[in-house]
Write an enzyme that holds these catalytic residues in place. Sequence first.
Site, PDB file in Angstrom:
ATOM      1  N   LYS A 126      15.549 -27.966   6.911  1.00 17.65           N
ATOM      2  CA  LYS A 126      15.009 -29.329   6.966  1.00 17.65           C
ATOM      3  C   LYS A 126      15.696 -30.091   5.848  1.00 17.65           C
ATOM      4  O   LYS A 126      15.494 -29.800   4.672  1.00 17.65           O
ATOM      5  CB  LYS A 126      13.490 -29.330   6.768  1.00 17.65           C
ATOM      6  CG  LYS A 126      12.904 -30.737   6.688  1.00 17.65           C
ATOM      7  CD  LYS A 126      11.416 -30.716   6.368  1.00 17.65           C
ATOM      8  CE  LYS A 126      10.871 -32.137   6.206  1.00 17.65           C
ATOM      9  NZ  LYS A 126       9.439 -32.162   5.837  1.00 17.65           N
TER      10      LYS A 126
ATOM     11  N   ARG B 185      12.127 -34.431  -4.768  1.00 15.74           N
ATOM     12  CA  ARG B 185      10.812 -33.949  -5.191  1.00 15.74           C
ATOM     13  C   ARG B 185      10.897 -32.688  -6.028  1.00 15.74           C
ATOM     14  O   ARG B 185      10.004 -32.420  -6.825  1.00 15.74           O
ATOM     15  CB  ARG B 185       9.916 -33.706  -3.972  1.00 15.74           C
ATOM     16  CG  ARG B 185       9.543 -34.975  -3.242  1.00 15.74           C
ATOM     17  CD  ARG B 185       8.468 -34.748  -2.183  1.00 15.74           C
ATOM     18  NE  ARG B 185       7.138 -34.797  -2.748  1.00 15.74           N
ATOM     19  CZ  ARG B 185       6.174 -35.646  -2.357  1.00 15.74           C
ATOM     20  NH1 ARG B 185       6.408 -36.532  -1.411  1.00 15.74           N
ATOM     21  NH2 ARG B 185       4.988 -35.604  -2.910  1.00 15.74           N
TER      22      ARG B 185
ATOM     23  N   TYR C  58      13.981 -25.807   3.087  1.00 19.34           N
ATOM     24  CA  TYR C  58      13.529 -27.192   2.981  1.00 19.34           C
ATOM     25  C   TYR C  58      14.191 -27.790   1.754  1.00 19.34           C
ATOM     26  O   TYR C  58      13.840 -27.458   0.626  1.00 19.34           O
ATOM     27  CB  TYR C  58      12.004 -27.214   2.884  1.00 19.34           C
ATOM     28  CG  TYR C  58      11.358 -28.572   2.764  1.00 19.34           C
ATOM     29  CD1 TYR C  58      12.051 -29.753   2.980  1.00 19.34           C
ATOM     30  CD2 TYR C  58      10.002 -28.664   2.436  1.00 19.34           C
ATOM     31  CE1 TYR C  58      11.435 -30.979   2.873  1.00 19.34           C
ATOM     32  CE2 TYR C  58       9.368 -29.893   2.334  1.00 19.34           C
ATOM     33  CZ  TYR C  58      10.092 -31.051   2.551  1.00 19.34           C
ATOM     34  OH  TYR C  58       9.478 -32.277   2.435  1.00 19.34           O
TER      35      TYR C  58
ATOM     36  N   ILE D 223      11.533 -33.124  11.409  1.00 24.53           N
ATOM     37  CA  ILE D 223      10.199 -32.764  10.931  1.00 24.53           C
ATOM     38  C   ILE D 223       9.673 -34.031  10.293  1.00 24.53           C
ATOM     39  O   ILE D 223      10.123 -34.446   9.236  1.00 24.53           O
ATOM     40  CB  ILE D 223      10.243 -31.559   9.980  1.00 24.53           C
ATOM     41  CG1 ILE D 223      10.726 -30.319  10.752  1.00 24.53           C
ATOM     42  CG2 ILE D 223       8.868 -31.302   9.364  1.00 24.53           C
ATOM     43  CD1 ILE D 223      10.919 -29.082   9.906  1.00 24.53           C
TER      44      ILE D 223
ATOM     45  N   TYR E 211      11.000 -27.046 -10.456  1.00 20.32           N
ATOM     46  CA  TYR E 211      10.794 -26.906 -11.898  1.00 20.32           C
ATOM     47  C   TYR E 211      11.678 -25.843 -12.546  1.00 20.32           C
ATOM     48  O   TYR E 211      12.287 -26.099 -13.584  1.00 20.32           O
ATOM     49  CB  TYR E 211       9.321 -26.631 -12.263  1.00 20.32           C
ATOM     50  CG  TYR E 211       9.070 -26.714 -13.750  1.00 20.32           C
ATOM     51  CD1 TYR E 211       8.996 -27.951 -14.373  1.00 20.32           C
ATOM     52  CD2 TYR E 211       8.969 -25.571 -14.531  1.00 20.32           C
ATOM     53  CE1 TYR E 211       8.815 -28.045 -15.750  1.00 20.32           C
ATOM     54  CE2 TYR E 211       8.790 -25.649 -15.900  1.00 20.32           C
ATOM     55  CZ  TYR E 211       8.716 -26.893 -16.507  1.00 20.32           C
ATOM     56  OH  TYR E 211       8.547 -26.991 -17.851  1.00 20.32           O
TER      57      TYR E 211
ATOM     58  N   THR F 202       4.694 -30.796   2.461  1.00 23.71           N
ATOM     59  CA  THR F 202       4.497 -31.884   1.507  1.00 23.71           C
ATOM     60  C   THR F 202       3.436 -32.860   2.007  1.00 23.71           C
ATOM     61  O   THR F 202       2.517 -33.226   1.277  1.00 23.71           O
ATOM     62  CB  THR F 202       5.819 -32.648   1.292  1.00 23.71           C
ATOM     63  OG1 THR F 202       6.825 -31.729   0.878  1.00 23.71           O
ATOM     64  CG2 THR F 202       5.664 -33.735   0.250  1.00 23.71           C
ATOM     65  N   THR F 203       3.569 -33.269   3.266  1.00 20.89           N
ATOM     66  CA  THR F 203       2.637 -34.234   3.851  1.00 20.89           C
ATOM     67  C   THR F 203       1.236 -33.658   3.944  1.00 20.89           C
ATOM     68  O   THR F 203       0.246 -34.406   3.924  1.00 20.89           O
ATOM     69  CB  THR F 203       3.145 -34.684   5.237  1.00 20.89           C
ATOM     70  OG1 THR F 203       4.520 -35.048   5.133  1.00 20.89           O
ATOM     71  CG2 THR F 203       2.363 -35.865   5.770  1.00 20.89           C
TER      72      THR F 203
END
Length: 294
Positions: A164, A140, A135, A206, A109, A46-47
Site C-alpha cells: 500500500k 506518518r 504499508y 485502500i 520511531y 490508520t483510519t
Amino acid sequence: MAIFEGAGVAIVTPFTSEGEVNYDKLEELLEEQIAEGTDSIVICGTTGESSTMSHEEHLEVIRFGCQVVKGRIPMIAGTGSNSTKEAIYLSEEAEKVGADGLLLVTPYYNKATQKGLIAHYTAIAQAVKIPALLYHIPGRTGVTMQPETIVTLCREVPNIVGVKEASGNVSSIAAMMSMADGQIDLYSGNDDQIVPLLALGGKGVISVLSNVAPRQTHELCEKFLKGDIKGSLAMQLQAIPLVQQLFCEVNPIPVKAAMNLMGKEVGPVRLPLTEMEEEHKKTLAAAMREYGIL
C-alpha cells in the site's frame, strides 16, 4: 493472485460517546460496505485508530470483523508495529481469527535501516501463512522504504505480495514498478492518486474515501480495470475536492466528521486526536454537498 482488486475500504472504528468500540455500529458499517460493492475490508489500520487500541481491543475488532464478513470479501487486518515481536504476535492472532491478509505498516520511531526493514518484515511474514502487504507511509512513520527494498521483499519472501503506497512519490513508485517485473501488487494509499497508480500497474486502492462513497470508489476502480480509462479519470477528478477536505486535518478526524454529518453516528476520535475545527467542518460539508453525498 492478488488479495483483491478494486477498492478496499480503510474502515473507521466506530466508538460510543464514552469512547468504547461500538460493535453494533461496526457491523452496520461492514454490511453497508459489502452491499455497496466494496472489494475488501481493511480493518484496524490508520483510519481505524489502531494506534490507540489495546491489544485486546485490536484483536477483538479483527475477530468481530471476520465473523461479520464471513468470507464474502477479503478481510485484511492491520497488524504492524514498531516492535517486530509485537507485530508477529498480532499477525499470528489475526490469522487465527480468520483474517485473509495482513497490512504491515513500516516500523515507526525506531528509524530502521533498509536492512532492518527487510529483517523486520521477513520475520513477520515467516511467522504466518496468509499474504501480507507492506504499508509505506513515511509522512506518518518517519521511515522511507527504498524501491529496491520493497522489490526485494516481494521477490524473496513468498507471502509478502505487495504494498500500500501512501508516500505520494509517484516517481519513486514508478521506479519500483519498473524494477518489479510484475511481482508487486500495488495499491494506492492516497485517494487522489488512484488513477495514477492504476496506470502504473496497480491493483486498486485502500481508501478513506470509501467510508463515505463506497459505490463511487468501487466504480472508479472498476472502470479503469475494465478499460474505461476516460470514465475512471473523470470520477477521480470529480472526487478531488472532497478528498482534499477529507485530509484537511489528520486522518481520521475529517472522515469521522463526514460520516457523522451523514447520520452514520460513528462517534468521536480518541485522544490525542481531537474533534474537527468548526471552520473545516463547514468546508467539508460543502464539498460533500458538491459531491452529492450530503
